[in-house]
Write a protein that holds these residues in place. Sequence first.
Motif, PDB file in Angstrom:
ATOM      1  N   TRP A  57       0.768  -1.275   0.041  1.00 58.98           N
ATOM      2  CA  TRP A  57      -0.049  -0.156   0.188  1.00 58.98           C
ATOM      3  C   TRP A  57       0.846   1.169   0.060  1.00 58.98           C
ATOM      4  O   TRP A  57       1.965   1.097   0.575  1.00 58.98           O
ATOM      5  CB  TRP A  57      -0.784   0.032   1.251  1.00 58.98           C
ATOM      6  N   CYS A  58       0.335   2.253  -0.453  1.00 60.59           N
ATOM      7  CA  CYS A  58       1.075   3.634  -0.460  1.00 60.59           C
ATOM      8  C   CYS A  58      -0.086   4.802  -0.374  1.00 60.59           C
ATOM      9  O   CYS A  58      -0.877   4.561  -1.250  1.00 60.59           O
ATOM     10  CB  CYS A  58       2.010   3.840  -1.700  1.00 60.59           C
ATOM     11  N   GLY A  59       0.363   5.468   0.392  1.00 64.95           N
ATOM     12  CA  GLY A  59      -0.793   6.791   0.500  1.00 64.95           C
ATOM     13  C   GLY A  59      -0.035   8.098   0.222  1.00 64.95           C
ATOM     14  O   GLY A  59       1.286   8.099   0.642  1.00 64.95           O
ATOM     15  N   TYR A  60      -0.971   9.084   0.012  1.00 66.41           N
ATOM     16  CA  TYR A  60      -0.285  10.458  -0.071  1.00 66.41           C
ATOM     17  C   TYR A  60      -1.384  11.497   0.118  1.00 66.41           C
ATOM     18  O   TYR A  60      -2.561  11.139   0.207  1.00 66.41           O
ATOM     19  CB  TYR A  60       0.038  10.676  -1.786  1.00 66.41           C
ATOM     20  N   TYR A  61      -0.977  12.586   0.675  1.00 65.50           N
ATOM     21  CA  TYR A  61      -2.162  13.666   1.175  1.00 65.50           C
ATOM     22  C   TYR A  61      -2.284  14.330   0.152  1.00 65.50           C
ATOM     23  O   TYR A  61      -1.751  14.364  -0.896  1.00 65.50           O
ATOM     24  CB  TYR A  61      -1.306  14.393   2.455  1.00 65.50           C
ATOM     25  N   GLU A  62      -3.710  14.527   0.335  1.00 64.98           N
ATOM     26  CA  GLU A  62      -4.273  15.641  -0.730  1.00 64.98           C
ATOM     27  C   GLU A  62      -3.181  16.578  -1.087  1.00 64.98           C
ATOM     28  O   GLU A  62      -2.586  17.530  -0.185  1.00 64.98           O
ATOM     29  CB  GLU A  62      -5.491  16.103  -0.282  1.00 64.98           C
ATOM     30  N   GLY A  63      -2.852  16.917  -2.378  1.00 68.05           N
ATOM     31  CA  GLY A  63      -2.187  17.980  -2.902  1.00 68.05           C
ATOM     32  C   GLY A  63      -0.895  17.469  -3.185  1.00 68.05           C
ATOM     33  O   GLY A  63       0.078  18.295  -3.776  1.00 68.05           O
ATOM     34  N   ASN A  64      -0.297  16.268  -2.592  1.00 65.09           N
ATOM     35  CA  ASN A  64       0.836  15.742  -2.780  1.00 65.09           C
ATOM     36  C   ASN A  64       0.956  15.059  -4.477  1.00 65.09           C
ATOM     37  O   ASN A  64       1.109  14.061  -4.312  1.00 65.09           O
ATOM     38  CB  ASN A  64       1.587  14.744  -1.770  1.00 65.09           C
ATOM     39  N   VAL A  65       0.958  15.851  -5.297  1.00 61.45           N
ATOM     40  CA  VAL A  65       1.114  15.423  -6.671  1.00 61.45           C
ATOM     41  C   VAL A  65       2.429  14.844  -6.822  1.00 61.45           C
ATOM     42  O   VAL A  65       2.405  13.655  -7.689  1.00 61.45           O
ATOM     43  CB  VAL A  65       0.921  16.562  -7.707  1.00 61.45           C
ATOM     44  N   LYS A  66       3.579  15.347  -6.548  1.00 61.76           N
ATOM     45  CA  LYS A  66       4.630  14.577  -6.924  1.00 61.76           C
ATOM     46  C   LYS A  66       4.730  13.120  -6.337  1.00 61.76           C
ATOM     47  O   LYS A  66       5.085  12.069  -7.089  1.00 61.76           O
ATOM     48  CB  LYS A  66       5.898  15.216  -6.391  1.00 61.76           C
ATOM     49  N   SER A  67       4.295  12.771  -5.159  1.00 58.03           N
ATOM     50  CA  SER A  67       3.965  11.484  -4.505  1.00 58.03           C
ATOM     51  C   SER A  67       3.130  10.717  -5.317  1.00 58.03           C
ATOM     52  O   SER A  67       3.604   9.514  -5.445  1.00 58.03           O
ATOM     53  CB  SER A  67       3.883  11.447  -3.137  1.00 58.03           C
ATOM     54  N   LYS A  68       2.059  11.272  -5.643  1.00 60.49           N
ATOM     55  CA  LYS A  68       0.983  10.519  -6.521  1.00 60.49           C
ATOM     56  C   LYS A  68       1.465   9.970  -7.897  1.00 60.49           C
ATOM     57  O   LYS A  68       1.484   8.769  -8.337  1.00 60.49           O
ATOM     58  CB  LYS A  68      -0.171  11.372  -6.759  1.00 60.49           C
ATOM     59  N   ARG A  69       2.494  10.691  -8.408  1.00 61.90           N
ATOM     60  CA  ARG A  69       3.094  10.498  -9.677  1.00 61.90           C
ATOM     61  C   ARG A  69       4.089   9.333  -9.560  1.00 61.90           C
ATOM     62  O   ARG A  69       4.166   8.649 -10.660  1.00 61.90           O
ATOM     63  CB  ARG A  69       3.763  11.715 -10.239  1.00 61.90           C
TER      64      ARG A  69
END
Length: 181
Positions: A127-139
Amino acid sequence: MIFETERLILRPWKESDASSLFEYAKDERVGPMAGWPPHMSVENSLEIIKYVLAVDETYAICLKEDDIAIGSICLKSPLQSHTKISDKELEIGYWIGVPFWGNGYVPEAVERLIHHAFEDLECPTIWCGYYEGNVKSKRVMEKCGFRYHHTEENKPCVLMNDIRTEHYTRLTKEEWKKTLV
């Protein structure tokens, strides 16, 4: 354990990494997006190494050319996870210093730990999570094959003393194996 990739070494944190950790973790563009406050001093970074980073499956991300810590990556057990996962699953987390953004170092490190989790630790799902707005991590997650799973709203972010929305992605061993063909 120590892992190598084409350009990186992933190794356990050492107390001697405190200065380089502080150099990159003091930047307000790094920690708050990941859910932790910027480091305030080299001594603060040393304490973080001793009591947070010096644990199993947590690694300093270092360039092969100089072995200086420029970021961190870890595999978290279900007890450490930010979301509910089964006993055999893991959550991956990572960050890297701003001067190293955009070079593909984090996907390279994530791909190496994915291999370790699935092959060595026999984990069925990461699993991997990212906070709203952290576009770099999402990418990074998208590049590494993770797929959106769910969103958790109104989550306390204790270290930042605020409430956030966190999006979760996951990658199963079966999905990962398909990418190897």
